[in-house]
Each structure stands twice: as structure tokens, then as C-alpha cells.
Design an enzyme around this catalytic site. Structure first.
Site, short mmCIF file in Angstrom:
data_model
loop_
_atom_site.label_atom_id
_atom_site.label_comp_id
_atom_site.label_asym_id
_atom_site.label_seq_id
_atom_site.Cartn_x
_atom_site.Cartn_y
_atom_site.Cartn_z
N GLU A 490 -54.30 -34.35 42.31
CA GLU A 490 -53.00 -34.23 42.62
C GLU A 490 -52.34 -34.75 43.94
O GLU A 490 -51.31 -34.35 44.29
CB GLU A 490 -52.59 -32.92 42.18
CG GLU A 490 -52.65 -32.83 40.51
CD GLU A 490 -52.59 -31.30 40.09
OE1 GLU A 490 -52.23 -30.44 40.77
OE2 GLU A 490 -52.21 -31.35 38.79
N GLU A 556 -54.21 -34.26 32.66
CA GLU A 556 -54.23 -32.91 32.49
C GLU A 556 -53.19 -32.32 31.33
O GLU A 556 -51.93 -32.27 31.72
CB GLU A 556 -53.98 -32.13 33.68
CG GLU A 556 -55.11 -32.20 34.84
CD GLU A 556 -54.92 -31.26 35.94
OE1 GLU A 556 -54.20 -30.36 35.93
OE2 GLU A 556 -55.62 -31.35 36.84
#
Length: 896
Positions: A490, A556
């Protein structure tokens, strides 16, 4: 200095890094592991220096047995100095390094071993595959490392030939220091974030799925080897396979191209002439070379056109053929100096931009692969790695019909043994480097010690990060399963890490795989309004997966995973086995929680999972056993629905999805298909169903019956048989229709919503979908339990038991066949769990691989299940237990 000059200097620096001598994961010619007989002592209790301790005359009386490979904490646990930190609240009883200071977990490790001084040009090497975090090494009274040895992910090789004892008995002594920055485990993601100032694990300071690891995994955590070579050593062989064109999974193949190189190190003071040679699949390639004295050279061998190769394919698409490639250096063409063997899967990874989905799609051997993946943290939070555990976990992922595992960036570059299992079972791997948005500054966070600007520059030593990345790329690059590199979780690395990693190091050392700058990068996918992301992370109404469009390549998504009662009993004390209490709205404080959860459950990360609204339709749990049973219904339905929803929009909305997450490295209740002890819960089997390569499914939004074909070939004359059963077993046929399926496609068949809703209105119903081939062989079965008109499952509470006829026989050692039959004219036998249990204790044997579980059998139907396990030597045959949703239980013996 101009930006151009700076960049050129960086490129020169990283070119030098690439030449650092390390060793490859492949098996070497003559090496052995130092994995037993180690002793240790806290440094605070040792006054002597390393030159003294490593002398054979130094007394080790009173020193403790040490676990190597292992950490300080694993050694303390082995010596019963601390309680099991994975059970109950025991972890709170272990001193944390943030409070004790680093000296508390600074340890000396010693090992005596036999190794004679070699003759002629023979060389002996000491190899470390991982030490956390820094160390000094001594052998026979002399210091081995003349430069600092720091960094969790660096392998190091030392020539110890001149340090060996004349007697042949040697003593190795290593003092291991914890990370320089241990972080404050204040409850934040990665604690206060400062754990990321080093090049090491971030999760050890705590996350929302784990509590802090008290020693931060300090120790000689990975393998230690002694290797013998001649005057020339062979390191870091590199094998690249190119597979031109679009290939089929079977049949004759056009040639593949094989490119091989290796590093040769001449340790002698004279030039050496010889042959670098490799053999593979009966073919041999040779190159003559002359090496200058005391030099290291990378040698490229001639390209090989490999005729009719057996290709390596991801799971579900073809076989995972592997070739043993043996590469050797022969001085003067005859004298073997060194050799290694690499297992090679011939395949090529490609990517393309899908303009329909607005996301990348992954191709293998020219065929596009719909990515069905799981996020992976690490096999064991305390680094207790074994080949057997890796094999089990990767097989579970294969058995869930997944084809990719993503290694999350707060952990490590996974070990060669992990990749070997992925090669074996056909799991593609997306490998993150060591960054996370949480610790490395993507978001403002009041739990962090330093602001975003400072955290954005983590780690402190960028050179060490790049040196470590260089080494780890060399360690795993030959594995067929490795498909994608990723800069971080991320977040991208800082520019002076990202640019050389992306533009210099990876192209030179690998250059054959997709590189993503961060795990939810816009280069990976763009949603309908632009930009990429991930989630959701909480339980969803199953219809959400079908109707709400999310990110086209979602890295995710997902959340639940509480195990059943037997799983909970393994890590929760009996006094704390209390089901969550759901608080009604009228008794709930304003904005207060809707669940009251036991403190041990909270400590093991139950809080926030949010089963409430999904369990209550089955009725308020009577006790913890009832809660765990109903949780399995939710688990199964959730993950079947997740993968079905994504598959329903395959190549239309999506090119891939990766579940957060599929396993836990400690006894957490968040996101797992099997528990830490390798016991599958219903998540695994629901996901297995929803991920079937050929699968029939029901859209809960519009009632559409659909069939998914993930294969490369079309399917003709596949019959879809759809039926509804009420709670008494009364059958209503919906349709029997032949389907003609295109390759890699999803087909809508017909909507049955109106009739299904009518049949389900009173008490709910069971919807059975089966696929059969032309010979009426059952190819796939899928059974839904549907709610009544009020959204509850009132009929399940009234469901009558249906005792199955059951037999079990041993097919061979470690393999059992269970045959089950449900009598006609009765109800559906619903949600059966088969367990292989110890004949004496009646506890489950672990691990076990069930062909299916949490299954239902229609009235008058039969089912066979194959069970695989590893029998203990000398143990008697286990037994089989069977439980169903209404609480009936049977136990039978296995016929030998």
C-alpha cells in the site's frame, strides 16, 4: 551535484551491489546444515570475549540448549523459561524488549563441529541464510567477519578455510543483537511505527491480527551451512525460461528457450581454465572460461532451444512439470570444483492491460489466468519453519482452487522451501518488498511516534535495503512460481530505493516478471471512477459480492475465519470459552459495541470481526459450541459467495482478486481458512466450492443460474441440473438444461428467482446445482441454504436428523476412503463435518487433507471422500467421526 550525476552514481553503486558474493537456494554439491547441538547464553551473563568463547578450551558448562535455526524466544520456550505465547494471555507474561532493553535479548550462540582442513585447492565456507538483526562471528579464537554483519534479510558467506582447527574440531561462536529500533508496541499497526526504521519484520511490534513478538524475532533465524568446494566456487546460478506464443496445457510443444548464467569465484592466486557446464532433460550446454586469480565473474552460457518441453502451469490450468538442472564448474574440463542443482519449471510470465476491466491481466505461457489468490503473512510468527508445514499450507491453498499467494510486505521474502512448495502445487506468487502504508507513512496516524514525512523516509539505511533486495532476488528468482514483484504494501518505497530497484537491480538480476510499485497501485487496476484500492475487510451480505463493483484487480478483500469449537479449545482457556454476547439495540449505549466479547477472544483479535448480523438469522447462540457451529455456516457462505461474485464478472469487471487473508501465523481469529494448528474451518471448503474451475452458481440478487468455466478449452454438452428441496426433503425440479461453454468464460443460463423465493418463503429451502457430463458423471455439486421471507433460517432450526450410512477403508498407508449414503425419502443431510481422529484420544489428527468437508447429501444420494494424512510411525489406525448440523454424531473404525 546534478540529478543526472546523482542517478549515475546510484546506478554504479547498485551494479556493485549486484556482484556481492552470496549463495543460491539450490542444492549445492557438498554441504551440510548446522542445525543441532547449539548452545546459548544471554550476553549479560557472559563476561568473556568472542575470541575466548570460540576457543575449544573455554568451558560451556551451564550453557543452555539453543534452537538454531530459531529465535531467542523459541529457545526460551524450548527451555520452558516462558509460557507458550500463542495460548490464552500468556504473551502478556513475557517481557517485551521495548521495556527490558535490547541487552535482555542479546545472546551468544555456540556450536562445535567437525571439519578438517582440506587439501590442495579445497575451500570450506560458512554460510548464514539469515540473522536478525546484527552479529559478530568467531571461529577457533579468531573473528570471522571483518565488516559489520547487519540486516535481517542478508545471506552471508565466509571462507573459513584458513581458520579451521588442525585437530578437525572447531568451535563457532556468534553474538546476536536485536534490531536497533524495536518499536513501542502501543497497539498501532506496527506499534509506534519505528520498527520500520530497520530492514526487518514490521509485524513483530503488533498488528490488528497479531500481538507483539517479545524478542522481535532476534536470533539465528534461518539455516546455517558448511560447504566444501574446490578452488573455484559456483554461486547464484540464474535460469530464465522463455515460452514464445500461446500454448496449450497438453500435447506436443514448440521449443522453449533456456538461458543460464552463474557466478564463478576463483579463490586461488593463479588463473584457472575450465568448463562451466549444465545438463537438463538429457541435453548438455558447455562454455570454456579462464578465470583470473582471486576474481569473481558472471558467466553466461549459450542459449538452448529446448525441444517439446513439458511446461509448468498454475494450479487448475495444467501440470507442474519440473526439470532438474545441474550446473558445474570443471577445472581443465575434468576436475569438479563445485556444482548446484536447480529445479526448473519451464514457463513464461506475461501481462496485458485489459481495456474492458481497466486492469492488468496475468498470462502464463500466453494464456490469460483469472487470478484467485490469498494473502499470506508468514508461516509462523516465531519463524519455526519446516518443509512439512510449508508443504501443508501451500497444498491447502491449492486445494481451495486458488492459483496465487501474495506475500505481504510487513514480513519477508519467503524462504526457498516455501517457493519449492509453490512450484510443486502450482501457486503463483506475488512477492512484496519490506514496506507498509501503516509504518512507512502513507497515512496520518496518532499511534505513530514520528510524522508522515519522517516515516516516509524509513528505513534509516537505504543502502542496506537495496543490498538485501539484491540478495533476496538472487535467492528466489529461479522459482517458476514467482510471478510478480511488488515494491511495498500500500505504499511505494522512497524514490532512491524504488528507482534503482525498478530500473537497475530487477532488470539486471531478473527482468522476466511484472513489477508493481505498490500493492494497490493504479498501474495494477483502475476502478470505474479512476484510482485503485482494496477492501472491504468486514463480513458482507453475500449479494454485495455480486452487485457492487469493486477494484478490478483487488489485492485485499475479506475478513472472517473463526474456527470451530475444537479449534478454539486449542488456544483459549476453558474458563474463557464464552460465546460473544449480542447486545440488543435498546440495551446498547449510544455508539457502543453491539457485542460483548471475552478478554481472551479480544486479545486474539476477534473484536471487530462482526459476525453478529450474520449469525443471528440462524438464532441466538445458546453457548460457545452453538456459536462456533453457526460461525461455520457464515464462513462457508461468505467465501463461496465472495469468489462466486468475482467469477460472475470475470473479464467483465475483474481480472483478479486476492483474499485478505487466508492464513494466520499465530492464534488469531481474523481471516484464516485454517487455524494456526493447520485445522481447516468451513472457510476453506466454501472457498474451494466457489473457486471450482468448472462451477454452477446462483446469483442471490436476480436469481440467475450461471456456469463458470476457467479452463482454456470450451465445454460441450454439460448439463445443469437445478432442484429445490424443502426441509422435509421434498424435491422440486427447476431445470435440466445442456450448456455450451466458451473457454475462460461465465455463462448466464436462466433466472429462477421467482420460484425459488416462493419455495423458500415459509421456512427456507435448499437449492441444489449439479453439473454432469454426457455420461452423466457428476462434475460439480453446489448446495445453497436459503432464508425464509423474513431473512431468517427458521427451517434449519426444525431440520430433522438424517443418519447417514457410513463406511471407511484404508486405500493405502496415509489414505482413507469414506463412503456415505443418505436414505431416500428423507431430508437433506446438511452440513456434515468428517474428522480423522486419534483412536484413543478422539482428538483430530492434524494436518489432514479432506477432498470435501462441511458437505450436504441429497436424499437418496451417495458420496465418497478421500482423506490424506501422514501416519505416525507405529501408530494404530485412526477413526472417523461425522457430525451434522442437527448435532448427530457417528464414530466408525477404518477397515484396513
Amino acid at each position: 551535484m546534478s540529478k543526472t550525476t546523482k542517478f549515475r552514481l546510484l546506478k554504479m553503486l547498485f551494479s556493485l551491489l549486484i556482484l556481492f558474493a552470496t549463495f543460491n537456494q539450490s542444492s549445492a554439491q557438498d554441504q551440510y546444515e548446522l542445525n543441532s547441538g547449539w548452545l546459548c547464553m544471554p550476553s549479560t551473563q557472559v563476561k568473556a570475549k568472542g575470541t575466548e568463547i570460540s576457543n575449544a578450551t573455554f568451558s560451556l558448562s551451564g550453557w543452555k540448549k539453543a534452537v538454531v535455526p530459531g529465535t531467542v524466544l523459541t529457545t526460551m520456550l524450548e527451555n520452558k523459561e516462558v509460557p507458550d505465547p500463542f495460548f490464552g494471555m500468556n504473551n502478556k507474561l513475557i517481557p517485551d524488549i521495548y521495556e527490558t532493553g535490547r541487552d535482555y535479548y542479546t545472546y551468544w550462540f555456540t556450536k562445535d563441529f567437525k571439519e578438517a582442513i582440506p587439501g590442495a585447492d579445497g575451500q570450506v565456507w560458512l554460510k548464514f541464510r539469515g540473522i536478525n538483526y546484527s552479529c559478530d562471528i568467531f571461529l577457533n579464537g579468531k573473528k570471522v567477519n571483518d565488516k559489520p554483519f547487519k540486516g535481517m534479510y542478508l545471506r552471508k558467506t565466509f571462507n573459513i578455510t584458513s581458520l579451521l582447527s588442525k585437530s578437525g574440531t572447531n568451535r563457532l561462536a556468534v553474538i546476536v543483537y536485536p534490531p536497533d529500533e524495536v518499536g513501542n508496541p502501543n497497539g498501532g499497526q506496527g506499534g509506534d511505527g519505528t520498527i520500520a526504521k530497520g530492514v526487518a519484520h514490521q509485524y513483530t511490534a503488533g498488528w490488528d491480527w497479531i500481538r507483539p513478538i517479545r524478542d522481535r524475532n532476534t536470533g539465528i533465524w534461518d539455516k546455517v551451512y558448511i560447504e566444501r568446494t574446490g578452488g573455484v566456487s559456483l554461486d547464484n546460478p540464474h535460469v530464465v525460461t522463455l515460452v514464445p506464443g500461446k500454448r496449450e496445457a497438453s500435447g506436443p510443444q514448440q521449443p522453449a528457450i533456456i538461458k543460464v548464467s552463474a557466478e564463478l569465484k576463483n579463490t586461488t592466486a593463479r588463473p584457472v581454465t575450465g568448463n562451466l557446464v549444465y545438463t537438463m532433460g538429457g541435453q548438455k550446454v558447455t562454455k570454456s572460461v579462464t578465470l583470473k586469480p582471486n576474481s569473481t565473474n558472471e558467466i553466461n552460457l549459450p542459449e538452448l532451444s529446448f525441444a517439446n518441453p513439458k511446461l509448468w502451469w498454475p494450479a487448475g490450468y495444467g501440470k507442474q512439470d519440473l526439470y532438474a538442472l545441474k550446473i558445474s564448474f570443471l577445472e581443465k574440463g575434468t576436475k569438479l570444483c563445485d556444482s548446484q542443482t536447480v529445479n526448473v519449471g519451464i514457463r513464461e510470465i506475461q501481462t496485458a492491460w485489459n481495456v474492458t476491466t481497466k486492469s492488468k491481466e496475468v498470462l502464463v505461457n500466453g494464456q490469460k489466468i483469472f487470478i484467485k489468490g490469498g494473502n499470506w503473512i508468514i508461516s509462523d510468527a516465531m519463524l519455526r519453519f519446516t518443509d512439512a508445514r510449508y508443504d501443508t499450507e501451500i497444498r491447502y491453498h491449492r486445494d481451495m482452487n486458488l492459483n496465487l499467494i501474495r506475500i505481504w510486505g510487513g514480513a519477508l521474502i519467503e524462504r526457498p522451501e516455501f517457493y519449492q512448495a509453490c512450484d510443486k502445487y502450482g501457486m503463483l506468487v506475488l512477492q512484496d518488498f519490506w514496506m507498509s502504508g501503516d509504518c512507512n507513512g502513507r497515512w496520518e496516524d496518532p499511534m505513530k511516534l514520528e510524522d508522515q514525512w519522517k516515516r516516509r523516509k524509513y528505513p534509516d539505511d537505504h543502502h542496506l535495503f537495496l543490498e538485501s533486495a539484491t540478495d533476496m532476488i538472487k535467492m528466489v528468482r529461479n522459482h517458476a512460481s514467482l510471478a510478480i514483484w511488488c515494491g511495498g504494501n500500500e505504499i511505494t518505497p522512497p524514490d532512491d530505493i524504488l528507482i534503482p530497484l525498478r530500473d537497475s537491480i530487477l532488470p539486471k538480476l531478473d527482468g522476466t516478471r511484472w513489477f508493481i510499485d505498490y500493492s494497490n497501485s493504479d498501474s495494477m487496476s483502475l476502478n470505474t471512477i479512476g484510482g485503485n484500492g482494496d477492501g472491504p475487510y468486514t463480513i458482507q451480505d453475500v449479494s454485495t459480492f455480486w452487485k457492487d463493483r469493486t477494484f478490478p484487480f483487488n489485492s485485499e478483500v475479506g475478513s472472517v475465519g473463526v474456527g470451530d469449537l475444537e479449534s478454539l479449545e486449542r488456544f483459549i482457556p476453558k474458563a474463557n470459552l464464552i460465546a460473544p454476547v449480542y447486545i440488543t439495540p435498546e440495551k446498547r449505549e449510544a455508539k457502543g459495541p453491539s457485542e460483548k466479547v471475552d478478554s481472551v477472544w479480544d486479545y486474539h483479535n476477534y473484536l471487530g470481526v462482526g459476525y453478529e448480523q450474520h449469525i443471528l438469522p440462524y438464532g441466538k447462540p445458546a453457548d460457545v459450541a452453538d456459536f462456533a457451529k453457526k460461525a461455520q455456516l457464515v464462513n462457508y457462505d461468505q467465501y463461496r459467495g465472495l469468489m462466486e461474485g468475482f467469477s460472475a464478472h470475470m473479464w467483465e469487471w475483474y481480472t483478479g482478486v486476492i483474499i485478505w487473508k487466508t492464513q494466520n501465523p499465530w492464534t488469531s481469529m481474523r481471516g484464516q481458512m485454517y487455524d494456526y494448528y493447520l485445522d481447516p474451518n468451513a472457510c476453506l471448503f466454501g472457498l474451494r466450492s466457489g473457486s471450482e474451475p468448472l462451477h454452477a452458481m446462483y446469483n442471490p440478487v436476480d436469481g440467475m443460474l450461471m456456469v463458470v468455466n476457467n479452463g482454456f478449452k470450451g465445454k460441450q454438452n454439460i448439463m445443469l441440473d437445478a432442484r429445490v428441496f424443502d426441509m422435509d426433503g421434498k424435491e422440486t425440479s427447476l431445470t435440466k438444461v445442456f450448456c455450451f461453454l466458451d473457454p475462460a468464460s461465465t455463462k448466464k443460463v436462466m433466472s429462477v428467482k421467482k420460484i425459488v423465493d416462493e419455495l423458500s418463503a415459509k421456512k427456507g429451502s435448499f437449492l441444489s446445482l449439479q453439473l454432469l457430463d454426457e455420461n452423466k458423471n457428476l462434475l460439480s455439486t453446489n448446495l445453497y441454504w436459503l432464508a425464509d421471507s423474513k431473512g431468517g433460517y427458521s427451517g434449519l432450526n426444525e431440520l430433522k436428523g438424517s443418519a447417514l450410512k457410513m463406511t471407511a477403508k484404508q486405500l493405502k498407508s496415509g489414505q482413507i476412503e469414506v463412503s456415505l449414503s443418505n436414505p431416500a425419502n428423507g431430508p437433506v443431510s446438511f452440513f456434515n463435518r468428517v474428522s480423522l481422529v486419534n483412536a484413543q484420544t478422539k482428538k483430530r489428527v492434524l494436518p489432514v487433507f479432506y477432498e470435501d468437508n462441511y458437505f450436504s447429501i441429497l436424499p437418496g444420494a451417495d458420496k465418497k471422500i478421500i482423506i490424506d494424512y501422514q501416519p505416525e510411525k507405529g501408530a494404530s489406525l485412526p477413526m472417523i467421526t461425522l457430525t451434522n448440523y442437527v448435532g448427530q454424531e457417528q464414530t466408525i473404525q477404518i477397515n484396513p
